[in-house]
Design an enzyme around this catalytic site. Structure first.
Site, PDB file in Angstrom:
ATOM      1  N   CYS A   1     100.608 -26.842  18.443  1.00 27.24           N
ATOM      2  CA  CYS A   1     101.129 -25.501  19.476  1.00 27.24           C
ATOM      3  C   CYS A   1     100.229 -24.393  19.063  1.00 27.24           C
ATOM      4  O   CYS A   1     100.414 -24.230  17.781  1.00 27.24           O
ATOM      5  CB  CYS A   1     102.377 -25.366  19.803  1.00 27.24           C
ATOM      6  SG  CYS A   1     102.940 -23.840  20.497  1.00 27.24           S
TER       7      CYS A   1
ATOM      8  N   ALA B   1      94.017 -52.738  46.213  1.00 22.94           N
ATOM      9  CA  ALA B   1      94.368 -51.556  46.851  1.00 22.94           C
ATOM     10  C   ALA B   1      93.018 -50.950  47.488  1.00 22.94           C
ATOM     11  O   ALA B   1      93.089 -50.463  48.601  1.00 22.94           O
ATOM     12  CB  ALA B   1      94.992 -50.596  46.226  1.00 22.94           C
TER      13      ALA B   1
ATOM     14  N   CYS C   1     103.437 -21.842  17.815  1.00 27.37           N
ATOM     15  CA  CYS C   1     104.324 -22.043  16.777  1.00 27.37           C
ATOM     16  C   CYS C   1     103.564 -22.792  15.775  1.00 27.37           C
ATOM     17  O   CYS C   1     104.272 -23.054  14.411  1.00 27.37           O
ATOM     18  CB  CYS C   1     105.568 -22.551  17.207  1.00 27.37           C
ATOM     19  SG  CYS C   1     105.322 -24.247  17.847  1.00 27.37           S
TER      20      CYS C   1
ATOM     21  N   GLN D   1     103.769 -43.649  39.818  1.00 35.13           N
ATOM     22  CA  GLN D   1     104.139 -43.862  38.405  1.00 35.13           C
ATOM     23  C   GLN D   1     102.908 -43.452  37.326  1.00 35.13           C
ATOM     24  O   GLN D   1     103.098 -43.505  36.350  1.00 35.13           O
ATOM     25  CB  GLN D   1     104.571 -45.244  38.194  1.00 35.13           C
ATOM     26  CG  GLN D   1     105.891 -45.639  39.072  1.00 35.13           C
ATOM     27  CD  GLN D   1     105.781 -47.039  39.201  1.00 35.13           C
ATOM     28  OE1 GLN D   1     106.511 -47.673  38.433  1.00 35.13           O
ATOM     29  NE2 GLN D   1     105.296 -47.658  40.250  1.00 35.13           N
TER      30      GLN D   1
ATOM     31  N   HIS E   1     106.516 -40.160  36.136  1.00 34.90           N
ATOM     32  CA  HIS E   1     106.250 -40.616  34.783  1.00 34.90           C
ATOM     33  C   HIS E   1     105.649 -39.300  33.956  1.00 34.90           C
ATOM     34  O   HIS E   1     105.145 -39.687  32.897  1.00 34.90           O
ATOM     35  CB  HIS E   1     105.788 -41.956  34.317  1.00 34.90           C
ATOM     36  CG  HIS E   1     106.625 -42.828  34.955  1.00 34.90           C
ATOM     37  ND1 HIS E   1     106.166 -44.149  35.036  1.00 34.90           N
ATOM     38  CD2 HIS E   1     108.070 -42.906  35.169  1.00 34.90           C
ATOM     39  CE1 HIS E   1     107.426 -45.016  35.448  1.00 34.90           C
ATOM     40  NE2 HIS E   1     108.299 -44.174  35.488  1.00 34.90           N
TER      41      HIS E   1
ATOM     42  N   ASN F   1      99.228 -55.611  47.094  1.00 33.57           N
ATOM     43  CA  ASN F   1      99.187 -55.983  45.788  1.00 33.57           C
ATOM     44  C   ASN F   1      98.440 -57.373  45.573  1.00 33.57           C
ATOM     45  O   ASN F   1      98.688 -58.226  46.659  1.00 33.57           O
ATOM     46  CB  ASN F   1     100.658 -56.120  45.036  1.00 33.57           C
ATOM     47  CG  ASN F   1     100.411 -56.173  43.497  1.00 33.57           C
ATOM     48  OD1 ASN F   1      99.800 -57.016  42.906  1.00 33.57           O
ATOM     49  ND2 ASN F   1     101.321 -55.413  42.989  1.00 33.57           N
ATOM     50  N   PRO F   2      97.625 -57.737  45.010  1.00 30.55           N
ATOM     51  CA  PRO F   2      96.816 -59.124  44.783  1.00 30.55           C
ATOM     52  C   PRO F   2      97.759 -60.226  44.298  1.00 30.55           C
ATOM     53  O   PRO F   2      97.631 -61.438  44.685  1.00 30.55           O
ATOM     54  CB  PRO F   2      95.680 -58.872  43.773  1.00 30.55           C
ATOM     55  CG  PRO F   2      96.060 -57.698  43.117  1.00 30.55           C
ATOM     56  CD  PRO F   2      96.872 -56.618  43.799  1.00 30.55           C
TER      57      PRO F   2
HETATM   58  P1  OAD Z   1     101.945 -52.676  35.880  1.00 28.64           P
HETATM   59  O1  OAD Z   1     100.869 -52.881  34.868  1.00 28.64           O
HETATM   60  O2  OAD Z   1     103.375 -53.199  35.470  1.00 28.64           O
HETATM   61  O3  OAD Z   1     101.755 -53.439  37.276  1.00 28.64           O
HETATM   62  C1  OAD Z   1     100.277 -53.178  37.857  1.00 28.64           C
HETATM   63  C2  OAD Z   1     100.292 -54.060  39.179  1.00 28.64           C
HETATM   64  O4  OAD Z   1      99.057 -53.684  40.214  1.00 28.64           O
HETATM   65  C3  OAD Z   1     100.571 -55.468  38.836  1.00 28.64           C
HETATM   66  O5  OAD Z   1     101.537 -55.918  40.144  1.00 28.64           O
HETATM   67  C4  OAD Z   1      99.168 -56.153  39.277  1.00 28.64           C
HETATM   68  O6  OAD Z   1      99.174 -57.307  40.329  1.00 28.64           O
HETATM   69  C5  OAD Z   1      98.801 -54.852  40.235  1.00 28.64           C
HETATM   70  N1  OAD Z   1      97.369 -54.726  40.657  1.00 28.64           N
HETATM   71  C6  OAD Z   1      96.330 -55.176  39.727  1.00 28.64           C
HETATM   72  N2  OAD Z   1      95.122 -54.905  40.204  1.00 28.64           N
HETATM   73  C7  OAD Z   1      95.367 -54.190  41.425  1.00 28.64           C
HETATM   74  C8  OAD Z   1      94.429 -53.672  42.385  1.00 28.64           C
HETATM   75  N3  OAD Z   1      93.189 -53.582  42.413  1.00 28.64           N
HETATM   76  N4  OAD Z   1      94.966 -53.380  43.676  1.00 28.64           N
HETATM   77  C9  OAD Z   1      96.527 -53.309  43.637  1.00 28.64           C
HETATM   78  N5  OAD Z   1      97.484 -53.709  42.772  1.00 28.64           N
HETATM   79  C10 OAD Z   1      96.721 -54.254  41.758  1.00 28.64           C
HETATM   80  O7  OAD Z   1     101.852 -51.202  36.272  1.00 28.64           O
HETATM   81  P2  OAD Z   1     103.356 -50.285  36.994  1.00 28.64           P
HETATM   82  O8  OAD Z   1     103.788 -50.956  38.030  1.00 28.64           O
HETATM   83  O9  OAD Z   1     102.565 -49.035  37.366  1.00 28.64           O
HETATM   84  O10 OAD Z   1     105.748 -46.392  32.525  1.00 28.64           O
HETATM   85  O11 OAD Z   1     104.074 -49.980  35.758  1.00 28.64           O
HETATM   86  C11 OAD Z   1     105.084 -49.379  35.727  1.00 28.64           C
HETATM   87  C12 OAD Z   1     105.575 -48.577  34.674  1.00 28.64           C
HETATM   88  O12 OAD Z   1     105.454 -49.326  33.550  1.00 28.64           O
HETATM   89  C13 OAD Z   1     104.192 -47.402  34.273  1.00 28.64           C
HETATM   90  O13 OAD Z   1     104.347 -46.290  34.836  1.00 28.64           O
HETATM   91  C14 OAD Z   1     104.409 -47.321  32.747  1.00 28.64           C
HETATM   92  C15 OAD Z   1     104.646 -48.904  32.354  1.00 28.64           C
HETATM   93  O14 OAD Z   1     105.509 -48.986  31.320  1.00 28.64           O
HETATM   94  C16 OAD Z   1     105.792 -45.656  31.468  1.00 28.64           C
HETATM   95  O15 OAD Z   1     104.899 -45.416  30.742  1.00 28.64           O
HETATM   96  C17 OAD Z   1     107.142 -44.717  31.618  1.00 28.64           C
END
Ligand code: OAD
Length: 242
Positions: A145, A228, A148, A84, A112, A210-211
């Site tokens: 751009c 991670a 254009c 993502q 994304h 995930n922590p």
């Molecule tokens: P989030 O910010 O929602 O979640 C991040 C996750 O990473 C959380 O569950 C944390 O607990 C975990 N985390 C933090 N530090 C970590 C580490 N060192 N190792 C492993 N895990 C850790 O991010 P996403 O789930 O990626 O979408 O969010 C999904 C989407 O929501 C994004 O792609 C973005 C956002 O709005 C768009 O922009 C379309």
């Protein structure tokens, strides 16, 4: 093996996550920065935010988690990586590994989009549908751009926009696997979060790294609580003995 990653995988690199105590959505409102309506209303504001993020990411390095996944791309037949993340750090880790010993950067399924790609805001006959642009920082905001002269926009998926159907198809195919690992995602955003269910229904062994607890935690076969960048290298060490 298929791995789905979210912002947590880049946290150790210094890229802010979206949710949680220091998450981007704590200090910024998605509706003013990450929707087509926001861009139509104030392209300068939206581009200032993306230019700031591009500068921040450009100064970051891929971490141990990205490196293990790049290596697994060569180690496991049919390894697939769905992300993502728009930061390009998986691709950077793959490019920095030795040739043929790593995931091909083209093999990363980017749900994304990419913060390093741009496209014309209004369709332009002279430009490709999207192109790579690593300018950091932009001299003129909003950038335009070169063909254009009209506005360009970041090549990312915004709230309210659909995902590229071809990308969704590739991710759905990738979810048909033996082992599915979800890493560093809050498992709140769909369709991304749904690939774990598809994998489980297809009989895959499912793992979460995930922590923190997420809605996925109770549904996986194995929940590994921790960051991670330490869990993935430890898994890699243990797999080396097999
Ligand atoms: P989030 O910010 O929602 O979640 C991040 C996750 O990473 C959380 O569950 C944390 O607990 C975990 N985390 C933090 N530090 C970590 C580490 N060192 N190792 C492993 N895990 C850790 O991010 P996403 O789930 O990626 O979408 O969010 C999904 C989407 O929501 C994004 O792609 C973005 C956002 O709005 C768009 O922009 C379309």
């Amino acid at each position: 093996m298929t791995v789905l990653t979210g912002a947590g995988v880049s946290a150790a690199s210094g890229v802010p996550t979206f949710r949680g105590a220091d998450g981007l959505w704590k200090n910024f409102r998605p509706e003013t920065l990450a929707t087509p309506q926001a861009f139509a209303r104030d392209p300068r504001l939206v581009w200032e935010w993306y230019d700031w993020r591009r500068q921040k990411i450009a100064a970051c390095e891929s971490n141990a988690a990205h490196h293990v996944l790049a290596k697994w791309g060569a180690r496991f037949p049919n390894f697939k990586l769905i992300t993502q993340n728009v930061d390009g750090l998986h691709e950077r880790a793959a490019a920095s590994a030795k040739a043929n010993a790593s995931l091909s950067s083209a093999a990363v399924i980017r749900l994304h989009g990419s913060i390093w790609e741009v496209l014309c805001w209004r369709p332009c006959a002279m430009s490709p549908p999207r192109w790579r642009d690593e300018t950091v920082p932009y001299r003129e905001i909003p950038p335009r751009c070169m063909h254009c002269g009209d506005l360009i926009r970041p090549g990312v998926v915004w709230f309210g926009e659909g995902l590229d159907p071809d990308v969704v198809y590739r991710a759905t195919q990738a979810a048909d696997c033996d082992v599915f690992i979800t890493v560093g995602t809050s498992a709140l955003v769909y369709p991304a979060a749904g690939f774990l269910d598809i994998a489980r229904r297809g009989g895959a062994f499912t793992v979460e790294i995930n922590p923190d607890l997420t809605p996925a935690t109770a549904t996986v076969d194995l929940a590994l609580r921790g960051p991670a960048e330490t869990i993935l290298p430890e898994l890699d060490r243990q797999l080396a003995h097999l």
